[in-house]
Design a protein around this motif. Structure first.
Motif, PDB file in Angstrom:
ATOM      1  N   ASP A 115       0.816  -1.206   0.000  1.00  5.16           N
ATOM      2  CA  ASP A 115       0.000   0.000   0.000  1.00  5.16           C
ATOM      3  C   ASP A 115       0.850   1.256   0.000  1.00  5.16           C
ATOM      4  N   LEU A 116       1.981   1.198   0.716  1.00  8.84           N
ATOM      5  CA  LEU A 116       2.861   2.347   0.893  1.00  8.84           C
ATOM      6  C   LEU A 116       4.306   1.918   0.691  1.00  8.84           C
ATOM      7  N   VAL A 117       5.134   2.851   0.247  1.00  6.57           N
ATOM      8  CA  VAL A 117       6.573   2.609   0.135  1.00  6.57           C
ATOM      9  C   VAL A 117       7.283   3.647   0.993  1.00  6.57           C
ATOM     10  N   TYR A 118       8.165   3.178   1.864  1.00  2.00           N
ATOM     11  CA  TYR A 118       8.860   4.066   2.802  1.00  2.00           C
ATOM     12  C   TYR A 118      10.357   3.848   2.708  1.00  2.00           C
ATOM     13  N   VAL A 119      11.077   4.907   2.406  1.00  2.53           N
ATOM     14  CA  VAL A 119      12.539   4.865   2.393  1.00  2.53           C
ATOM     15  C   VAL A 119      13.032   5.209   3.788  1.00  2.53           C
ATOM     16  N   LEU A 120      13.687   4.271   4.435  1.00  2.00           N
ATOM     17  CA  LEU A 120      14.302   4.518   5.739  1.00  2.00           C
ATOM     18  C   LEU A 120      15.793   4.671   5.498  1.00  2.00           C
ATOM     19  N   THR A 121      16.307   5.857   5.749  1.00  2.00           N
ATOM     20  CA  THR A 121      17.687   6.163   5.383  1.00  2.00           C
ATOM     21  C   THR A 121      18.541   6.545   6.582  1.00  2.00           C
ATOM     22  N   ALA A 122      19.821   6.211   6.486  1.00  2.00           N
ATOM     23  CA  ALA A 122      20.786   6.598   7.508  1.00  2.00           C
ATOM     24  C   ALA A 122      21.330   8.002   7.258  1.00  2.00           C
ATOM     25  N   LYS A 123      20.962   8.602   6.129  1.00  2.00           N
ATOM     26  CA  LYS A 123      21.451   9.933   5.783  1.00  2.00           C
ATOM     27  C   LYS A 123      20.739  11.009   6.605  1.00  2.00           C
ATOM     28  N   ASP A 124      21.427  12.122   6.820  1.00  2.00           N
ATOM     29  CA  ASP A 124      20.808  13.317   7.381  1.00  2.00           C
ATOM     30  C   ASP A 124      20.170  14.039   6.206  1.00  2.00           C
ATOM     31  N   ILE A 125      18.898  13.796   5.975  1.00  2.00           N
ATOM     32  CA  ILE A 125      18.257  14.299   4.773  1.00  2.00           C
ATOM     33  C   ILE A 125      18.022  15.808   4.851  1.00  2.00           C
ATOM     34  N   GLN A 126      17.829  16.404   3.691  1.00  2.00           N
ATOM     35  CA  GLN A 126      17.582  17.834   3.613  1.00  2.00           C
ATOM     36  C   GLN A 126      16.555  18.118   2.532  1.00  2.00           C
ATOM     37  N   ALA A 127      15.956  19.285   2.626  1.00  2.00           N
ATOM     38  CA  ALA A 127      15.027  19.767   1.608  1.00  2.00           C
ATOM     39  C   ALA A 127      15.306  21.245   1.401  1.00  2.00           C
ATOM     40  N   SER A 128      15.691  21.601   0.186  1.00  2.00           N
ATOM     41  CA  SER A 128      16.059  22.985  -0.133  1.00  2.00           C
ATOM     42  C   SER A 128      17.159  23.495   0.798  1.00  2.00           C
ATOM     43  N   GLY A 129      18.079  22.596   1.160  1.00  2.00           N
ATOM     44  CA  GLY A 129      19.192  22.965   2.017  1.00  2.00           C
ATOM     45  C   GLY A 129      18.897  22.933   3.500  1.00  2.00           C
ATOM     46  N   ASN A 130      17.668  22.674   3.885  1.00  2.00           N
ATOM     47  CA  ASN A 130      17.292  22.623   5.298  1.00  2.00           C
ATOM     48  C   ASN A 130      17.535  21.221   5.834  1.00  2.00           C
ATOM     49  N   THR A 131      18.588  21.061   6.630  1.00  2.00           N
ATOM     50  CA  THR A 131      18.918  19.746   7.175  1.00  2.00           C
ATOM     51  C   THR A 131      18.154  19.450   8.455  1.00  2.00           C
ATOM     52  N   GLY A 132      17.296  20.372   8.887  1.00  2.00           N
ATOM     53  CA  GLY A 132      16.429  20.103  10.036  1.00  2.00           C
ATOM     54  C   GLY A 132      15.264  19.206   9.685  1.00  2.00           C
ATOM     55  N   VAL A 133      15.119  18.889   8.411  1.00  2.00           N
ATOM     56  CA  VAL A 133      14.043  18.009   7.967  1.00  2.00           C
ATOM     57  C   VAL A 133      14.352  16.578   8.383  1.00  2.00           C
ATOM     58  N   ALA A 134      13.370  15.889   8.932  1.00  2.00           N
ATOM     59  CA  ALA A 134      13.538  14.497   9.347  1.00  2.00           C
ATOM     60  C   ALA A 134      12.779  13.524   8.464  1.00  2.00           C
ATOM     61  N   GLY A 135      11.785  14.017   7.720  1.00  2.00           N
ATOM     62  CA  GLY A 135      11.009  13.134   6.863  1.00  2.00           C
ATOM     63  C   GLY A 135      10.163  13.928   5.896  1.00  2.00           C
ATOM     64  N   LEU A 136       9.703  13.255   4.857  1.00  2.00           N
ATOM     65  CA  LEU A 136       8.875  13.897   3.838  1.00  2.00           C
ATOM     66  C   LEU A 136       7.946  12.865   3.221  1.00  2.00           C
ATOM     67  N   ALA A 137       6.696  13.245   3.036  1.00  2.00           N
ATOM     68  CA  ALA A 137       5.732  12.404   2.325  1.00  2.00           C
ATOM     69  C   ALA A 137       5.456  13.022   0.966  1.00  2.00           C
ATOM     70  N   ASP A 138       5.273  12.182  -0.041  1.00  2.00           N
ATOM     71  CA  ASP A 138       5.065  12.691  -1.390  1.00  2.00           C
ATOM     72  C   ASP A 138       3.777  13.474  -1.481  1.00  2.00           C
ATOM     73  N   CYS A 139       2.724  13.000  -0.853  1.00  2.00           N
ATOM     74  CA  CYS A 139       1.432  13.682  -0.891  1.00  2.00           C
ATOM     75  C   CYS A 139       0.587  13.271   0.301  1.00  2.00           C
ATOM     76  N   ILE A 140      -0.178  14.210   0.826  1.00  2.00           N
ATOM     77  CA  ILE A 140      -1.171  13.873   1.834  1.00  2.00           C
ATOM     78  C   ILE A 140      -2.285  13.072   1.152  1.00  2.00           C
ATOM     79  N   GLY A 141      -2.598  11.914   1.729  1.00  2.00           N
ATOM     80  CA  GLY A 141      -3.587  11.040   1.118  1.00  2.00           C
ATOM     81  C   GLY A 141      -3.042  10.235  -0.039  1.00  2.00           C
ATOM     82  N   GLY A 142      -1.720  10.127  -0.136  1.00  2.00           N
ATOM     83  CA  GLY A 142      -1.100   9.463  -1.273  1.00  2.00           C
ATOM     84  C   GLY A 142      -1.437   7.997  -1.436  1.00  2.00           C
TER      85      GLY A 142
END
Length: 254
Positions: A128-155
């Motif tokens: 039903d869902l695909v989840y990438v669990l990563t050891a990386k310190d991920i970022q979004a637009s250079g913001n490394t305070g991000v801990a997770g991201l979903a592609d879409c609400i209700g995806g």
């Protein structure tokens, strides 16, 4: 949805920073919201759970395919087992299967895109869902305070949007008499999957979470879909519970 790791930085600044400006969107009637992915699909939940109307009390299985990007499977299984505790009170059994990947980069959306590419653009059969669990310190637009991201609400409703990413996070940070980030990896996973199941930041609250954290002295007064992981409890709010269960009934594989 961008889940933030706020505590240490906010203490240093003597304030809890709000969501970034990029996370501010506006409904057609001019009402602001803090979930940027709302515009991706719909500004309202696809379905909610109403006893006796849309909900016959049936048990629901929610199957996640977990892609391990630099993460040991035993560690992942422990986290997803704990994440399942968020869904169990809803009558939803979160299950997981695992496979090892080696994705490039640390951009959150980039990791989601690589997961999509791995399966030809849509979730694999039986998941039903695909989840990438990563050891990386991920970022979004250079913001490394991000801990997770979903592609879409209700995806979960859409095979090509049922993807999310979250990082492994060092847990149990004691500050004075309180402990923060307890079960952080599990909470991040449950939170991002919760977005795919229709959960919203603004359906969370910082009252209902208190009772679920009384077993230990944790600084976790807010319910799971709060967008700062250091203050999250393991449970959904009443509103998010209805939305998540409703999506599971409507869109999870039978």
């Amino acid at each position: 949805m961008r889940l933030h790791r706020s505590l240490l930085a906010s203490l240093a600044a003597l304030a809890l920073l709000p969501a970034t400006a990029a996370a501010q969107v506006t409904w057609p009637d001019g009402t602001p919201a803090d979930d940027p992915e709302l515009a991706c699909l719909e500004p309202a939940p696809a379905s909610t759970s109403v006893n006796g109307v849309t909900d016959e009390g049936q048990a629901v299985e929610l199957a996640a395919r977990v892609l391990l990007d630099g993460v040991d499977q035993a560690q992942a299984q422990e986290a997803l087992t704990r994440a399942a505790d968020s869904y169990a009170p809803l009558g939803v059994t979160l299950t997981a299967t695992y496979e090892t990947v080696s994705f490039s980069g640390d951009d959150a959306q980039g990791l989601i895109d690589q997961a999509k590419q791995r399966f030809g653009g849509a979730r694999p059969a039986g998941s039903d869902l695909v989840y990438v669990l990563t050891a990386k310190d991920i970022q979004a637009s250079g913001n490394t305070g991000v801990a997770g991201l979903a592609d879409c609400i209700g995806g979960v409703r859409y095979a090509d949007h049922a993807f999310a990413v979250g990082e492994v996070f060092e847990e149990d940070v004691p500050i004075g008499p309180l402990t923060f980030y307890t079960d952080a990896t599990a909470k991040i996973a449950a939170h991002e999957l919760g977005h795919l199941m229709g959960g919203h930041h603004h359906y969370a609250n910082c009252a209902e979470g208190v009772k679920s954290e009384q077993e230990v002295l944790q600084g976790s007064p807010c319910t799971l879909m709060s967008n700062f992981v250091d203050f999250q409890s393991i449970h959904f709010s009443t509103a998010n519970s209805a939305v998540v269960r409703g999506h599971a009934i409507s869109f999870a594989s039978p």
